[in-house]
Design an enzyme around this catalytic site. Structure first.
Site, mmCIF file in Angstrom:
data_model
loop_
_atom_site.group_PDB
_atom_site.id
_atom_site.type_symbol
_atom_site.label_atom_id
_atom_site.label_comp_id
_atom_site.label_asym_id
_atom_site.label_seq_id
_atom_site.Cartn_x
_atom_site.Cartn_y
_atom_site.Cartn_z
ATOM 1 N N LYS A 135 0.884 -1.176 0.000
ATOM 2 C CA LYS A 135 0.000 0.000 0.000
ATOM 3 C C LYS A 135 0.924 1.229 0.000
ATOM 4 O O LYS A 135 0.857 2.098 0.887
ATOM 5 C CB LYS A 135 -0.903 -0.061 1.250
ATOM 6 N N ASP A 153 -1.064 -12.139 5.914
ATOM 7 C CA ASP A 153 -1.980 -12.872 6.781
ATOM 8 C C ASP A 153 -3.386 -12.879 6.166
ATOM 9 O O ASP A 153 -4.029 -13.920 6.034
ATOM 10 C CB ASP A 153 -1.991 -12.172 8.152
ATOM 11 N N ASP A 174 -5.495 -3.528 -1.988
ATOM 12 C CA ASP A 174 -6.959 -3.548 -2.160
ATOM 13 C C ASP A 174 -7.317 -3.964 -3.586
ATOM 14 O O ASP A 174 -8.218 -4.776 -3.819
ATOM 15 C CB ASP A 174 -7.606 -2.211 -1.771
#
Ligand code: NAD
Length: 359
Positions: free
Chosen positions: A190, A247, A223
């Protein structure tokens, strides 16, 4: 010569799953010398230590282990054996191949990806300052001095991402891709928002990629990646991610291949590699010979690959895939109807895999 491997049965359904896995591994014809060592809640109840020094010493000596799941009591008791293992052996890479096998109910049958998750840094480093404590106040004061205001009633977690940690995980991803004939590595981040942590991870990943021009490289914002994974899973191959995204995306990918029952994996470190299923100890089924051994058996396939027993690894994986595809001698969770009386037990599933290898 026999491969010496530390064998940790674990607790709950762990010992049944581990025994099924030991049998299919031996049926490949590869010779093993198992150094059986204990860890988990049963060991805690008998010796007071869930992770005895002998278990750690064995892993340090053999540098390779296979482990059944271990229970971590919620709230009290002891620290997770898996966290201790990760810390003691610096198991920095969590490798989870996620492949949808024919015969498994999934909406994403094209999925065949490998998730390589950094295991030691990021928001999971454990650097946290509880709201209302003097330590929290000192961190906020320092941040104020540096020009950042944080509300007084905040809890604070710190996200460290280093050049060292990023470089070794991305190198691991490229090494994995080469060793397994994979074509592409995608770095997930990100970096548009967290420029100095995820941005650093991306910068290092790009540098590492220049050392491996034979493997395609690309990056994706996390995302966007989750969106693309469920719309075009066939476009992805090896994914390398910092701890937190790793994760989350690991569980997404496990869901895409039919659930945690099919997600085997490995934790690889500088001192040792430990192979284990992603799921937990499913204690309610303990001793019932009921649960699905696929994930731990697949972890056994990855163990064989690690030991460079490539032919045995292929034969075992093919046999597991064939038993699942036929859908006859499989556990209840692989049947259309979970109450199907033709479902077999953990041990009989292993028998079917052994039979298939001999066919
Ligand atoms: P779990 O993975 O044990 O169970 C979740 C669900 O999946 C349950 O319904 C269970 O019955 C089912 N399930 C799990 N494995 C299965 C299998 N092989 N075949 C068929 N069904 C299966 O997760 P949980 O209940 O959250 O955790 C139980 C314990 O395991 C906890 O103490 C947890 O800390 C521990 N745990 C250990 C590991 C590990 O050792 N690596 C990993 C995750 C959780």
């Amino acid at each position: 010569m026999a491969h010496e491997v530390t064998f940790i049965p674990g607790d709950g359904t762990g010992p049944e799953l581990a025994e099924a896995t030991r049998r299919v591994l031996e049926a490949t014809g590869v010779a093993f010398h198992w150094d059986v060592q204990q860890a988990g809640i049963d060991e805690y109840e008998s010796s007071g230590d869930p992770f005895p020094p002998a278990t750690l010493a064995s892993l340090k000596r053999t540098s390779v282990g296979i482990k059944g799941p271990t229970t971590t009591p919620v709230g009290s008791g002891f620290r997770s054996v898996n966290v201790l293992l990760r810390k003691e052996l610096d198991l920095y890479a969590c490798v989870r191949p996620c492949k949808a096998y024919a015969g498994v109910r999934t909406r994403f049958p094209e999925t065949d990806i490998v998730i390589i998750r950094e295991n030691t840094e990021d928001l999971y480093a454990g650097i946290e300052f509880e709201q209302g404590t003097p330590e929290n106040a000192r961190v906020r004061e320092l941040l104020e001095e540096l020009g950042s205001h944080v509300r007084e009633d905040s809890g604070i977690s710190i996200k460290p991402i280093s050049v060292f940690g990023s470089e070794r995980i991305v190198e691991h991803a490229f090494a994995y891709a080469k060793r397994h004939g994979r074509r592409k590595v995608t770095a997930v981040h990100k970096a548009n928002i967290m420029k100095f942590t995820d941005g650093l991870f991306l910068q290092v990943a790009r540098e590492v990629a220049t050392r491996h021009p034979e493997i395609e490289f690309e990056d994706r914002i996390v995302d966007n990646l989750t969106n693309q994974l469920v719309s075009r899973p066939e476009e992805y191959d090896v994914l390398v991610l910092p701890n937190l995204y790793g994760d989350i995306v690991s569980d997404l990918a496990a869901g895409m291949i039919g659930g945690l029952g099919f997600a085997g994996g490995a934790n690889i470190g500088t001192h040792a590699a430990v192979f284990e299923a992603t799921h937990g100890s499913a204690p309610k089924y303990k001793g019932l010979n009921r649960v699905n051994p696929t994930a731990l058996m697949l972890s056994g396939v990855y163990l064989l690959e690690h030991l460079e027993e490539t032919d045995a690894a292929h034969r075992l994986e093919r046999a597991i895939a064939e038993v699942i595809r036929k859908g006859e001698k499989v556990t209840y969770d692989l049947k259309e109807d979970r109450n199907d009386p033709t479902a077999v037990g953990t041990s009989q599933f292993a028998d079917a895999v052994i039979e298939e290898m001999g066919a």
